[in-house]
Design a protein around this motif. Structure first.
Motif, PDB file in Angstrom:
ATOM      1  N   VAL A   1       0.835  -1.208   0.000  1.00 57.80           N
ATOM      2  CA  VAL A   1       0.000   0.000   0.000  1.00 57.80           C
ATOM      3  C   VAL A   1       0.865   1.252   0.000  1.00 57.80           C
ATOM      4  CG1 VAL A   1      -1.739   1.285   1.284  1.00 57.80           C
ATOM      5  CG2 VAL A   1      -1.897  -1.207   1.120  1.00 57.80           C
ATOM      6  N   ASN A   2       1.883   1.294   0.842  1.00 58.20           N
ATOM      7  CA  ASN A   2       2.739   2.480   0.908  1.00 58.20           C
ATOM      8  C   ASN A   2       3.519   2.693  -0.385  1.00 58.20           C
ATOM      9  OD1 ASN A   2       2.719   3.869   3.681  1.00 58.20           O
ATOM     10  ND2 ASN A   2       2.814   1.706   4.234  1.00 58.20           N
ATOM     11  N   ASP A   3       3.993   1.608  -0.984  1.00 54.90           N
ATOM     12  CA  ASP A   3       4.713   1.751  -2.247  1.00 54.90           C
ATOM     13  C   ASP A   3       3.807   2.292  -3.344  1.00 54.90           C
ATOM     14  OD1 ASP A   3       6.908   0.769  -0.967  1.00 54.90           O
ATOM     15  OD2 ASP A   3       6.736  -1.270  -1.762  1.00 54.90           O
ATOM     16  N   CYS A   4       2.581   1.775  -3.409  1.00 55.75           N
ATOM     17  CA  CYS A   4       1.645   2.256  -4.422  1.00 55.75           C
ATOM     18  C   CYS A   4       1.301   3.728  -4.202  1.00 55.75           C
ATOM     19  CB  CYS A   4       0.376   1.411  -4.409  1.00 55.75           C
ATOM     20  SG  CYS A   4       0.606  -0.278  -5.000  1.00 55.75           S
ATOM     21  N   LEU A   5       1.086   4.119  -2.955  1.00 53.40           N
ATOM     22  CA  LEU A   5       0.747   5.513  -2.678  1.00 53.40           C
ATOM     23  C   LEU A   5       1.905   6.441  -3.025  1.00 53.40           C
ATOM     24  CD1 LEU A   5      -1.196   5.190   0.700  1.00 53.40           C
ATOM     25  CD2 LEU A   5      -2.127   5.521  -1.590  1.00 53.40           C
ATOM     26  N   CYS A   6       3.125   6.034  -2.689  1.00 52.78           N
ATOM     27  CA  CYS A   6       4.294   6.867  -3.012  1.00 52.78           C
ATOM     28  C   CYS A   6       4.461   7.016  -4.529  1.00 52.78           C
ATOM     29  CB  CYS A   6       5.546   6.259  -2.391  1.00 52.78           C
ATOM     30  SG  CYS A   6       5.586   6.335  -0.592  1.00 52.78           S
ATOM     31  N   THR A   7       4.259   5.898  -5.241  1.00 53.86           N
ATOM     32  CA  THR A   7       4.397   5.966  -6.699  1.00 53.86           C
ATOM     33  C   THR A   7       3.312   6.841  -7.309  1.00 53.86           C
ATOM     34  OG1 THR A   7       5.325   3.727  -6.660  1.00 53.86           O
ATOM     35  CG2 THR A   7       4.584   4.579  -8.783  1.00 53.86           C
ATOM     36  N   LEU A   8       2.084   6.718  -6.813  1.00 55.95           N
ATOM     37  CA  LEU A   8       0.997   7.544  -7.326  1.00 55.95           C
ATOM     38  C   LEU A   8       1.230   9.023  -7.038  1.00 55.95           C
ATOM     39  CD1 LEU A   8      -2.072   5.289  -6.408  1.00 55.95           C
ATOM     40  CD2 LEU A   8      -1.181   5.735  -8.688  1.00 55.95           C
ATOM     41  N   LYS A   9       1.760   9.333  -5.846  1.00 55.49           N
ATOM     42  CA  LYS A   9       2.071  10.729  -5.535  1.00 55.49           C
ATOM     43  C   LYS A   9       3.151  11.267  -6.462  1.00 55.49           C
ATOM     44  CE  LYS A   9       0.781  10.538  -0.634  1.00 55.49           C
ATOM     45  NZ  LYS A   9       1.278  10.621   0.773  1.00 55.49           N
ATOM     46  N   SER A  10       4.154  10.435  -6.772  1.00 51.99           N
ATOM     47  CA  SER A  10       5.202  10.882  -7.686  1.00 51.99           C
ATOM     48  C   SER A  10       4.676  11.104  -9.102  1.00 51.99           C
ATOM     49  CB  SER A  10       6.338   9.856  -7.719  1.00 51.99           C
ATOM     50  OG  SER A  10       5.891   8.620  -8.255  1.00 51.99           O
ATOM     51  N   LEU A  11       3.541  10.468  -9.431  1.00 50.35           N
ATOM     52  CA  LEU A  11       2.919  10.662 -10.734  1.00 50.35           C
ATOM     53  C   LEU A  11       1.842  11.742 -10.694  1.00 50.35           C
ATOM     54  CD1 LEU A  11       2.558   6.893 -11.757  1.00 50.35           C
ATOM     55  CD2 LEU A  11       4.223   8.532 -12.633  1.00 50.35           C
ATOM     56  N   ASP A  12       1.857  12.566  -9.650  1.00 46.55           N
ATOM     57  CA  ASP A  12       0.939  13.712  -9.501  1.00 46.55           C
ATOM     58  C   ASP A  12      -0.509  13.270  -9.358  1.00 46.55           C
ATOM     59  OD1 ASP A  12       3.123  15.413  -9.738  1.00 46.55           O
ATOM     60  OD2 ASP A  12       2.921  15.572 -11.915  1.00 46.55           O
TER      61      ASP A  12
END
Length: 771
Positions: A252-263
């Motif tokens: 979950v944390n990895d997905c959220l971090c990646t999504l945040k990096s993709l704006d």
């Protein structure tokens, strides 16, 4: 007599030479292992830490090993046929080709590294100097110790690989573009590596190769879709453990971090995340989470659940460590009562795989002189006790996970040649081989092999004989193809059968589990030849990719434990046809018998088939054009395949005949019906008294015995019946509604003439009339 025994003696000597490894065989096997061990060890080393002198020394050593292997291979091939069997020669060719591929790859890597370190006089005429005026052209360039991982073409891994490669290599001031391109080649594999390798190794091509990777994998929409798939397709954990909780938390944390990096704005996703994660957590963890909430009416935040999962992981790890320490203490106390054994401790996996488990030397066990001096049985026993793979003699894995394609040079079975154990030549009661010429109508000679096993006791005996004759010079090809399935940005190749006679597409459960494809519950009844049916309760979606035409198609597939048997049924020699060589086959190894994990039915033909058909290839075989390439279908003329075997099972037991006779006597229908005087009286009474009223209903009299009612009577039952009636009336009086329904039923019986009123006097009058 001496002259007559001479041919038999020479024959025995030839058979002993074939069954026992000769010095040429042993030397060839040793040289193969010598080359493979060198290439394997070089592949595990960090090439950036190797100096030019070390690389040149290793290259010279590799050349010497290869030349020695070539000499031994030539000696082996020109040796007389009495010392070499045909199977051994074919296996030797396969192993030599494997060594050649490893040699070419390792030599090219060393050559490329040495060429990168040479001064570039043509591109830089002026020799670079430092502040003191010293020549720095031959100074070895070292990249930072923080290296990047290998990128295999996954959309999820591209952002991290792009940033790390930029930080480590692209921003490195002393690396030339050609050197950056070289490192980019080493750090890419699979589909990404195929893109980079299209560009030759020179300064001008690095920017083009890097931009090609960015164009292929820097797709913001695909990256977001892949992260959402990972987030919503997490597996449900049923048992609470630190590993399962850590897996959910990190995903979950990895997905959220990646999504945040993709704006992507995920700040307002708290209710969705909490509900989603609650469906994936074990029941015990959900119970602890609900108890930790102060209010059950307010919406919790993701930060609360995140903190709870971290604390819960630490608690579960602490509990697990306490339990494991107790088990270790009890286990160590048990071992203390046994005799001490020699233990080996290694600091890394590389040490485990490169050191010899027998003498702890810095070499593999394949090249250990002490191991080679053992007998074959001693080698097998040592491999079993040391828990090493008996196929490649590696101690880092078991045989079930061995990826080596090599096999025994003597019997082609999955074990190392050093562990080949010769079969005894003496005949016994359990294995009898008879070879006799057998005259057939076609003039050919048949070879018989009879395997007989007997076991005799005091009461019964069994014998088995296996035999079968097969003579075929033609095989029927079905359309097979190598198909790529796209899953989470990666491509996986499976062997498929294109079956236009199937209405639906089928995939094996093994492939679904291996690719972790989600499924939905369904129910199907699948009919086959002869009306035989089987059921299936799973269905999943597959994404097929055609590299040749760059086409993606989605299909729905029914999941089965096994879709079909191996195709073709036997491996045959590929025909040498010019028409066949011109075709870009979808399955280049169509002649080799292997597993089928996917059946593409008629529901997917609109995506797969293309225009184009070629007939009369290799006889009467036809070729059809598809998005995966040309597929072959129809009869194909091959070399004549002959085989002979028998399967006859006989069993004799003195008790079987008696048991079988008793069974049939019990189940047999009697031929003469048994009838008693009472049965005859009932039949006569039914025939003489049965009538039919005006409404068409049958009137049947009850079959009382002749002695009734004079010599036989029912007994006094009036008072018993009155007691039952009284109890029934009392119970109905307690429930007026039930009593009304009961009385209504009785009135209905009277109205329909299903019953009528009577009295005791009427019964007595009927008895007198009967008399």
């Amino acid at each position: 007599m001496a002259e007559s025994n001479q041919p038999n003696q020479n024959k025995a000597e030839r058979e002993s030479l074939v069954s026992k490894p000769s010095p040429i065989h042993e030397q060839f096997i040793f040289d193969c292992d010598h080359v493979i061990s060198f290439c394997t060890a070089f592949g595990k080393t960090d090439i950036t830490d190797q100096t030019d002198s070390v690389l040149r020394t290793k290259l010279e050593d590799l050349e010497n090993r290869w030349k020695k292997l070539q000499v031994d291979y030539e000696k082996l091939m020109i040796s007389p046929e009495s010392c070499n069997t045909k199977d051994f020669r074919e296996n030797a060719k396969v192993n030599f080709n494997v060594c050649a591929e490893a040699y070419y790859e390792t030599r090219s890597q060393i050559t490329d590294i040495l060429r990168m370190s040479e001064p570039r006089q043509s591109l830089a005429p002026q020799v670079p100097q430092n502040a003191e005026g010293c020549d720095t052209s031959n100074i070895s360039i070292k990249v930072p110790p923080c290296d990047t991982e290998v990128f295999k073409g996954s959309y999820e891994e591209w952002p991290s690989f792009r940033d790390m490669f930029t930080a480590v290599y692209i921003t490195h001031k002393k690396l030339t573009p050609a050197q950056k391109l070289y490192y980019l080649r080493n750090k890419t594999k699979g589909s990404a590596g195929a893109i980079v390798k299209r560009y030759p190794l020179c300064d001008e091509n690095f920017d083009m190769a890097w931009n090609a990777l960015k164009t292929r994998y820097e797709n913001k929409r695909v990256l977001v879709d892949n992260q959402l798939k990972i987030l919503f397709n997490m597996n449900t954990e049923n048992v609470e453990s630190s590993t399962s909780l850590q897996k959910i938390h990190s995903t979950v944390n990895d997905c959220l971090c990646t999504l945040k990096s993709l704006d992507v704005k995920v700040d307002s996703w708290d209710p969705i995340l909490i509900y989603l994660i609650s469906t994936k957590l074990p029941e015990e963890t959900i119970s602890q989470w609900e108890q930790s909430l102060k209010s059950h009416r307010e919406l919790p935040s993701w930060s609360q659940l995140d903190e709870f999962l971290l604390n819960r992981i630490e608690v579960v790890e602490r509990i697990t460590s306490i339990k494991s320490s107790k088990e270790h203490h009890s286990l160590s106390s048990w071992h203390s009562t046994r005799s001490p054994q020699k233990t080996q401790t290694y600091t890394s996996q590389e040490k485990l795989s490169s050191s010899c488990p027998l003498c702890d030397g810095d070499h593999s066990i394949r090249t250990c002189s002490q191991f080679r001096n053992f007998t074959v049985q001693e080698r097998i026993d040592f491999a079993f006790k040391s828990k090493i793979c008996n196929n490649c003699l590696s101690s880092s894995h078991f045989k079930s996970k061995c990826k080596s394609k090599s096999s025994c040079l003597y019997c082609r079975k999955r074990h190392h040649t050093l562990l080949h154990l010769d079969q005894p030549k003496e005949s016994s009661s359990e294995d009898i081989k008879i070879k006799k010429p057998f005259s057939h109508s076609d003039g050919n000679t048949r070879e018989f092999k009879v395997d007989t096993s007997t076991a005799t006791t005091s009461k019964h005996s069994h014998s088995q004989i296996h035999a079968n004759v097969c003579h075929n010079s033609e095989t029927i090809l079905l359309r097979t193809a190598l198909v790529q399935i796209q899953r989470n940005g990666e491509l996986f190749t499976v062997r498929a059968l294109l079956d236009s006679g199937s209405q639906r597409t089928f995939v094996s459960e093994k492939i679904r589990k291996m690719l972790r494809i989600p499924f939905r519950k369904s129910f199907f009844e699948i009919g086959g030849i002869g009306g035989m049916t089987q059921t299936a309760d799973k269905e999943c979606d597959l994404v097929l990719y055609s590299k040749k035409y760059d086409v993606i198609c989605s299909i729905s597939a029914i999941v089965l434990p096994k879709v079909t048997k191996k195709l073709p049924s036997v491996t045959f020699q590929k025909p040498n046809s010019i028409d066949l060589q011109k075709l870009d086959l979808a399955d280049p190894n169509f002649n080799k018998s292997s597993n089928i994990d996917l059946i593409l039915g008629n529901d997917s033909e609109r995506f797969i088939n293309l225009e184009g058909i070629k007939k009369n290839i290799c006889g009467t075989t036809s070729a059809y054009n598809t998005i995966f390439g040309w597929v072959l279908s129809g009869p194909m003329s091959v070399e004549t395949v002959q085989s002979f075997s028998t399967n006859v099972v006989s069993s004799e037991d003195e008790n079987i005949s008696s048991i079988l006779r008793m069974f049939w006597e019990t189940e047999e229908v009697p031929t003469i019906p048994s009838s008693s005087p009472s049965d005859k009286y009932c039949e006569e009474l039914f025939a003489t008294t049965t009538t039919r009223d005006l409404d068409g209903r049958y009137v049947v009299r009850l079959p009382f015995k002749k002695e009734f009612p004079h010599d036989m009577f029912l007994g006094s039952s009036r008072f018993i019946s009155l007691g039952q009636y009284t109890r029934l009336e009392k119970s109905l009086a307690k429930d007026p509604m039930l009593q009304a329904e009961y009385n209504a039923v009785l009135k209905e019986y009277l109205t329909l003439n299903h019953m009528q009123e009577t009295s005791s006097q009427e019964i007595c009058d009927q008895a007198k009339m009967t008399v």
